[in-house]
Design a protein around this motif. Sequence first.
Motif, PDB file in Angstrom:
ATOM      1  N   GLY A 171       0.812  -1.210   0.000  1.00  0.00           N
ATOM      2  CA  GLY A 171       0.000   0.000   0.000  1.00  0.00           C
ATOM      3  C   GLY A 171       0.844   1.259   0.000  1.00  0.00           C
ATOM      4  N   THR A 172       2.148   1.103  -0.204  1.00  0.00           N
ATOM      5  CA  THR A 172       3.063   2.232  -0.218  1.00  0.00           C
ATOM      6  C   THR A 172       3.950   2.160  -1.445  1.00  0.00           C
ATOM      7  OG1 THR A 172       4.759   1.057   1.041  1.00  0.00           O
ATOM      8  CG2 THR A 172       3.142   2.313   2.318  1.00  0.00           C
ATOM      9  N   CYS A 173       4.794   3.162  -1.601  1.00  0.00           N
ATOM     10  CA  CYS A 173       5.763   3.190  -2.688  1.00  0.00           C
ATOM     11  C   CYS A 173       7.027   3.843  -2.158  1.00  0.00           C
ATOM     12  CB  CYS A 173       5.207   3.973  -3.865  1.00  0.00           C
ATOM     13  SG  CYS A 173       6.294   3.972  -5.325  1.00  0.00           S
ATOM     14  N   GLY A 174       8.174   3.357  -2.570  1.00  0.00           N
ATOM     15  CA  GLY A 174       9.408   3.939  -2.083  1.00  0.00           C
ATOM     16  C   GLY A 174      10.618   3.469  -2.859  1.00  0.00           C
ATOM     17  N   ARG A 175      11.781   3.681  -2.269  1.00  0.00           N
ATOM     18  CA  ARG A 175      13.048   3.385  -2.927  1.00  0.00           C
ATOM     19  C   ARG A 175      13.927   2.453  -2.102  1.00  0.00           C
ATOM     20  NH1 ARG A 175      14.998   9.217  -5.389  1.00  0.00           N
ATOM     21  NH2 ARG A 175      13.153   9.586  -6.669  1.00  0.00           N
ATOM     22  N   GLY A 176      13.336   1.645  -1.256  1.00  0.00           N
ATOM     23  CA  GLY A 176      14.104   0.801  -0.344  1.00  0.00           C
ATOM     24  C   GLY A 176      14.810  -0.363  -1.012  1.00  0.00           C
ATOM     25  N   SER A 177      15.879  -0.814  -0.357  1.00  0.00           N
ATOM     26  CA  SER A 177      16.589  -2.023  -0.762  1.00  0.00           C
ATOM     27  C   SER A 177      16.927  -2.802   0.503  1.00  0.00           C
ATOM     28  CB  SER A 177      17.864  -1.672  -1.544  1.00  0.00           C
ATOM     29  OG  SER A 177      18.801  -1.010  -0.719  1.00  0.00           O
ATOM     30  N   GLU A 178      17.248  -4.087   0.336  1.00  0.00           N
ATOM     31  CA  GLU A 178      17.522  -4.949   1.487  1.00  0.00           C
ATOM     32  C   GLU A 178      18.665  -5.904   1.186  1.00  0.00           C
ATOM     33  OE1 GLU A 178      13.807  -6.268   3.698  1.00  0.00           O
ATOM     34  OE2 GLU A 178      12.985  -5.889   1.688  1.00  0.00           O
ATOM     35  N   ILE A 179      19.326  -6.354   2.248  1.00  0.00           N
ATOM     36  CA  ILE A 179      20.401  -7.337   2.135  1.00  0.00           C
ATOM     37  C   ILE A 179      20.078  -8.538   3.017  1.00  0.00           C
ATOM     38  CG2 ILE A 179      22.792  -7.815   2.812  1.00  0.00           C
ATOM     39  CD1 ILE A 179      23.616  -5.203   1.654  1.00  0.00           C
ATOM     40  N   TYR A 180      20.253  -9.735   2.439  1.00  0.00           N
ATOM     41  CA  TYR A 180      20.078 -11.000   3.160  1.00  0.00           C
ATOM     42  C   TYR A 180      21.447 -11.518   3.564  1.00  0.00           C
ATOM     43  CZ  TYR A 180      19.335 -16.035   3.817  1.00  0.00           C
ATOM     44  OH  TYR A 180      19.329 -17.315   4.323  1.00  0.00           O
TER      45      TYR A 180
END
Length: 199
Positions: free
Chosen positions: A109-118
């Motif tokens: 329900g949102t929008c953004g520019r996030g990234s993640e590391i596993y």
Amino acid sequence: IEGGEYNGSGCGARTTKGAIYDPVANSWTSVNPPSGWGTISDAGGIVLPNGAYMQTSCCDNPAHAALLNSSTLTWTSTGSGKFDPYDEEAMALLPNGKVLTVDAYTQTGTCGRGSEIYDPSTGAWTGAGNVSNQQADCNSNFPSFEVGPLVMRPDGTVVSFSGLTTGTTGTSIYNTAGNTWSAGTNIPSVGGVPYTLAD
């Protein structure tokens, strides 16, 4: 191989089917999905440095990921802390053995520019900062919630290609040495139409 977005009749026939290939025996063996998974569909999978195969599910919320034991063909859950489902997200294996993804924002329900590391040593996802320009197609009139490819390059950087379906599509560059994002070049239009790398 696991999943498939268009298996069966028509668009959206998502599946959890899978099989593993033995190159010595030149044969395929069916692999059941992890217990409780509703779909794999077009989610990503990646081989980790220790040889373990990590599979994600496309549409389950909360997000699911599991590691395959190729000897017993059984799965072990992993991937705690993921912000959003894995649907439409690409993954890149970093030189330090961790895995990078750019969030597509499906089912948030949102929008953004996030990234993640596993981190395979902890089995958890953590934030990797914001990409420099919009990569997820989550803010148009008819959002697809897709991103483009995510490619590890020989120079130690990762290039993320935008999945925007309207406007200017750009790239963001992740520097693995400094764990920082910077803006890359824009993707040119073709015949006056923005070239999209979604999906």
